[in-house]
Structures are given as structure tokens and as C-alpha cells.
Design an enzyme around this catalytic site. Structure first.
Site, PDB file in Angstrom:
ATOM      1  N   TYR A 143       0.900  -1.222  -0.115  1.00 49.47           N
ATOM      2  CA  TYR A 143      -0.023   0.085  -0.082  1.00 49.47           C
ATOM      3  C   TYR A 143       0.967   1.278   0.104  1.00 49.47           C
ATOM      4  O   TYR A 143       1.968   1.292   0.837  1.00 49.47           O
ATOM      5  CB  TYR A 143      -0.832   0.040   1.560  1.00 49.47           C
ATOM      6  CG  TYR A 143      -1.647   1.103   1.374  1.00 49.47           C
ATOM      7  CD1 TYR A 143      -1.317   2.271   2.497  1.00 49.47           C
ATOM      8  CD2 TYR A 143      -2.698   1.529   0.516  1.00 49.47           C
ATOM      9  CE1 TYR A 143      -2.083   3.422   2.565  1.00 49.47           C
ATOM     10  CE2 TYR A 143      -3.644   2.664   0.632  1.00 49.47           C
ATOM     11  CZ  TYR A 143      -3.333   3.563   1.847  1.00 49.47           C
ATOM     12  OH  TYR A 143      -4.005   4.700   1.971  1.00 49.47           O
ATOM     13  N   ASP A 238       9.378   2.791  -1.084  1.00 49.06           N
ATOM     14  CA  ASP A 238       8.460   3.718  -0.102  1.00 49.06           C
ATOM     15  C   ASP A 238       8.822   3.422   1.339  1.00 49.06           C
ATOM     16  O   ASP A 238       8.321   2.102   1.880  1.00 49.06           O
ATOM     17  CB  ASP A 238       7.072   3.144  -0.552  1.00 49.06           C
ATOM     18  CG  ASP A 238       6.003   3.688   0.372  1.00 49.06           C
ATOM     19  OD1 ASP A 238       4.909   3.654   0.103  1.00 49.06           O
ATOM     20  OD2 ASP A 238       6.347   4.367   1.135  1.00 49.06           O
ATOM     21  N   LYS A 266       5.388   9.252   8.526  1.00 46.59           N
ATOM     22  CA  LYS A 266       4.953   8.848   9.949  1.00 46.59           C
ATOM     23  C   LYS A 266       6.244   9.254  10.899  1.00 46.59           C
ATOM     24  O   LYS A 266       6.135  10.524  11.609  1.00 46.59           O
ATOM     25  CB  LYS A 266       5.089   7.217   9.814  1.00 46.59           C
ATOM     26  CG  LYS A 266       4.006   6.569   9.177  1.00 46.59           C
ATOM     27  CD  LYS A 266       3.817   5.157   9.009  1.00 46.59           C
ATOM     28  CE  LYS A 266       2.733   4.855   7.942  1.00 46.59           C
ATOM     29  NZ  LYS A 266       1.292   4.645   8.618  1.00 46.59           N
TER      30      LYS A 266
END
Ligand code: KE4
Length: 429
Positions: A143, A238, A266
Site C-alpha cells: 500500500y 516507499d 510517519k
């Protein structure tokens, strides 16, 4: 036990779709009522009914120091007292860019944004602009945020282009996205043999944390690196989840691979909205205002959010931080395997740095298909049994878990004591 959460959830569903601002929070994968939290402190969360939990979600990764770190809060308060946002350059953004480029040698230049989705969307536009090509390769189970062209599932057969996984995404937007199998080097070879001259970029989670937890094989990541170099495609790691989470140089440091672009999020915001993308100078030179690839953001590099990120990263990059964090995470994973073995439950676990996965299957999976063989119902029963005992796991069998520096021996032992009973309840009635 959850009366106030239930009341708030009912009210929220009237004014917020599904009562939540991000779907995974709705507990639809595990059933029951999502817990509304009032506060967090260190490794602990307190819900609106006053129940306390040891937290293994950590806001899906950002809370690596634990919640409400006093020194971080003080730095944020001081920054906020000087104004929240100027829409103009600040020295803080320079400090963050220098810290990121110093920590991750593959990143020669970096652009700050406000989310992981924005970082990946921008990196892929940049890769397409740099190469002049259109095709994107991603991997099933990974994702990368909710950009239209990444909400795609594998086509009917291998090497066929993706179909949208979401309504509202016209098929032509996913028609340039090829979905391959994670940890299948041969399939990547075949894809490049067939489409190599048209592939703009390969994007992957260099440790997959959105199909639970899967490490790549060294052969897989080395093959992707070689193929991208040979064909002039941009290799994008990623690292929104793995960056400053699995080690001081992210997954690229663990596997010794130099991607062309990296996305971050994050942890670099420490719980406030910060994302970033960066990499090779010749690629970043194509980005506005220097180059023709446009990208922008009102709150990009916001001084208060960047302060939260800097205060977090300074502590994360302190000597010994990851050795201690990895030891805590390993103790948790190994302890859970031990408790499941004693309960006679088919269970496995894996971890890297401050990230882990637990699986209700006898061996830790290495592919998306193997993850899907896990006993989802057993996980859901285990999830609620742990919740009732004050342990908050990710509310989905297909999400990774996170440990913070605030998790100590007491939290791990309390978690294992709860698991000792919860494994018994994970069995079908
Ligand atoms: P955000 O836009 O949510 O900041 O980042 C998107 C993203 C990009 N890349 C990776 C590897 C990610 O893990 C994420 C977001 N991760 C999910 C956790 N599975 C965020 C939780 C949620 O969607 O609410």
C-alpha cells in the site's frame, strides 16, 4: 467496559462516514466497536471509558518514542508560540532536509510534504517526468497511499495491467500500473523483458507492512535494483513505514540497496503531518520550481510539524536507540511464539527494528498468498481477547505492529501474560 466509545461511535457515524477519518480505524476487519481514545502516555493509551491499554499501533508507526514525550511536547509548544505556519521558508525545514540527507545517503535532495500519500504520489509523478515514460510497477499487498493510480489490484493474469480496487477510479488511470507478486524476482525479470523500455518506476515497500509483515528476499531487492539500472527505470523505496523505524537508515540500510527515490512519513513527523520524498539530484532537479514536474503544498514543511519530527528523529538517531528497540520487539515476538506453542496454537511472528508481524499460521509468510492463508478468524478472536486484557493490537490481521522506546520489560511481560490466556480464546468455539 466500552459504553462511552459506543456512544461516541454512534454519534460519529451520523456526521462522519463510518464514524472514522480513516477506514482501518472502524474495526470492520475485526468486528466490534472502535475504541475512542482520550490520551496516550509512553507505551500506554487510555480510552474514553478510562480503560488502559499497552499500545502496539503507535498511530500506525509515528509514535516511536511513545506517546506525549515531555521534551518533544515542550519543543512543539515553543515552536507553536512563534506561529503555526508562514507559507514561506524556515530554517527548520533546512535542518530537517540536512538531517534526512545526512542519514540516508541515497537522498541527495528532499522535498517535504504533509502525508505519505502525497510523498508517493509526487515521487511517481517525478519519476514519470524524469523518464518520459508512463508505466508504474507495484506489488500486490503493498500500500502506498490512496492515489488513484495506486488503488489497483493485479490484473487477471500475471503481467496484465491493474484494475481499480476503488470505485471512482476510472480504469484508464490504473491501465498504466502493472501489479506483480512481492518476492518474485523471476516475474520482475519477465516484466522488464516485456515492458522495460516503457517502465518509469518500480515502487515497493522494502519491508511490506500493509499485508501484515513480510521481509523481501535479498535476491528480490537486488534484482529490482539491477533491472531498474539496466532499463533506466526509477527504483522507489516507499519507506513511509520503514523509514527510521526498522533502523537508522531504514530498510535501504538493512538491505544495502541504494534506491533512486525514497518516500518517508510517519516517524519523520513524530505524530504530526510530515511526509517527504527525495533521492538522486538529477531526478530531483526536474521538480518545480527548478524543473517541469509540478508539486506544491500549503503546509509542506510546516514549522510546528517539522519541530515534532526533528525532536523525534534526534532521539531516534541517538546511539543505541535501535539496538534497544529491536531487542524489545524481538522479546515480544519470541515471547508470543513461545506462549502460542505452549497453547498448541498454529502461530508465527517476525520482526525488524521496531516493527513486527504476527500470523495465525505455523510459519511466517514470505508472499502475499501465504499471508492470505493465515487464520483471520483466530486473529480476530485473539485481538478481542487481548483488547479485553488491556493490549491494543492493530485492528486487522493484515497490518504490522509497532513497538516504541517507551515499551519496557513490564509492558512486554504484561503483554505475554495476557497472550497466555488470549491464545486459548483464539481457538474456534
Ligand atoms: P499516509 O497518507 O497515510 O500518511 O501514508 C500512506 C502510506 C504510504 N506508504 C506506506 C508504506 C504506508 O504504510 C502508508 C500508510 N500506512 C497505513 C497503515 N497501514 C496508514 C493507516 C491508515 O491508512 O489509516
Amino acid at each position: 467496559m466500552y459504553e462511552r466509545s459506543q456512544q461516541l461511535f454512534e454519534a460519529s457515524q451520523r456526521v462522519i462516514p463510518g464514524g472514522v477519518n480513516s477506514p482501518v480505524r472502524a474495526f470492520r476487519a475485526v468486528g466490534g466497536t472502535p475504541i475512542f481514545f482520550r490520551e496516550g502516555k509512553g507505551a500506554w493509551l487510555v480510552d474514553v471509558d478510562g480503560n488502559r491499554y499497552i499500545d502496539y499501533v503507535g498511530s500506525w508507526g509515528p509514535a516511536i518514542l511513545g506517546h506525549a514525550h515531555p521534551e518533544v511536547l515542550a519543543e512543539i509548544a515553543a515552536a507553536a508560540s512563534r506561529g503555526l505556519s508562514f507559507g514561506a521558508p524556515t530554517e527548520l525545514e533546512l535542518e530537517m532536509a540536512e538531517l534526512i540527507t545526512r542519514s540516508l545517503p541515497s537522498i541527495e535532495q528532499v522535498r517535504l510534504v504533509s502525508s505519505g500519500t502525497e510523498a508517493v504520489m509526487s515521487a511517481l509523478r517525478l519519476a514519470r517526468g524524469f523518464t518520459g515514460r508512463s508505466l508504474i510497477v507495484k506489488f500486490e499487498g503493498c500500500y502506498h497511499g490512496h492515489s488513484d493510480f495506486l488503488l489497483v489490484k493485479a490484473g487477471s493474469g500475471a503481467l496484465t495491467f491493474g484494475n481499480p480496487t476503488s470505485a471512482g477510479v476510472p480504469p484508464e488511470l490504473t491501465s498504466k500500473t502493472l501489479v506483480l507478486d512481492y518476492n518474485d524476482p523471476q516475474q520482475a525479470e519477465d516484466a522488464f523483458r516485456r515492458y522495460g523500455a516503457e517502465i518509469a518506476a518500480v515502487v515497493l515497500e522494502p519491508v511490506a507492512g500493509n499485508m501484515n509483515f513480510i521481509r523481501p528476499s535479498q535476491d528480490f531487492v537486488e534484482t529490482l535494483r539491477r533491472l531498474c539500472t539496466e532499463h533506466g527505470a526509477v527504483l522507489i523505496f516507499d519507506e513511509v513505514m520503514t523509514g527510521f523505524r526498522v533502523g537508522p537508515q531504514g530498510a535501504q540500510g538493512v538491505f544495502g540497496i541504494r534506491p533512486d527515490l525514497t518516500t518517508l512519513g510517519k516517524v519523520i513527523g513524530g505524530g504530526m503531518p510530515v511526509g517527504a520524498f527525495g533521492g538522486r539530484r538529477d531526478i530531483m532537479a526536474k521538480l518545480a520550481p527548478v524543473g517541469p514536474v509540478y508539486q506544491a503544498g500549503t503546509l509542506s514543511g510546516n514549522p510546528v510539524a517539522v519541530t515534532a519530527g526533528l525532536a523525534t528523529l534526534k532521539r531516534v538517531l541517538a546511539p543505541g536507540f535501535f539496538e534497544a528497540l529491536s531487542a524489545t520487539t524481538s522479546a515480544l515476538a519470541e515471547g508470543l511464539v513461545r506462549e502460542a506453542g505452549q497453547a498448541g496454537v498454529a502461530f508465527s511472528a517476525a520482526s525488524l527494528g521496531g516493527m513486527f508481524g504476527i500470523f495465525f499460521r505455523a510459519t511466517a509468510p514470505a508472499t502475499f498468498a501465504q499471508v492470505m492463508e493465515s487464520d483471520k478468524e483466530a486473529f480476530n478472536r485473539f485481538f478481542h481477547a487481548m483488547l479485553r486484557r488491556g493490549v491494543y493490537l492493530a485492528p486487522s490481521a493484515f497490518e504490522a505492529g509497532f513497538v516504541s522506546a517507551a515499551h519496557g520489560t513490564a509492558e512486554i511481560e504484561a503483554t505475554l501474560a495476557a497472550a497466555r490466556e488470549a491464545f486459548g480464546e483464539s481457538r474456534a468455539a
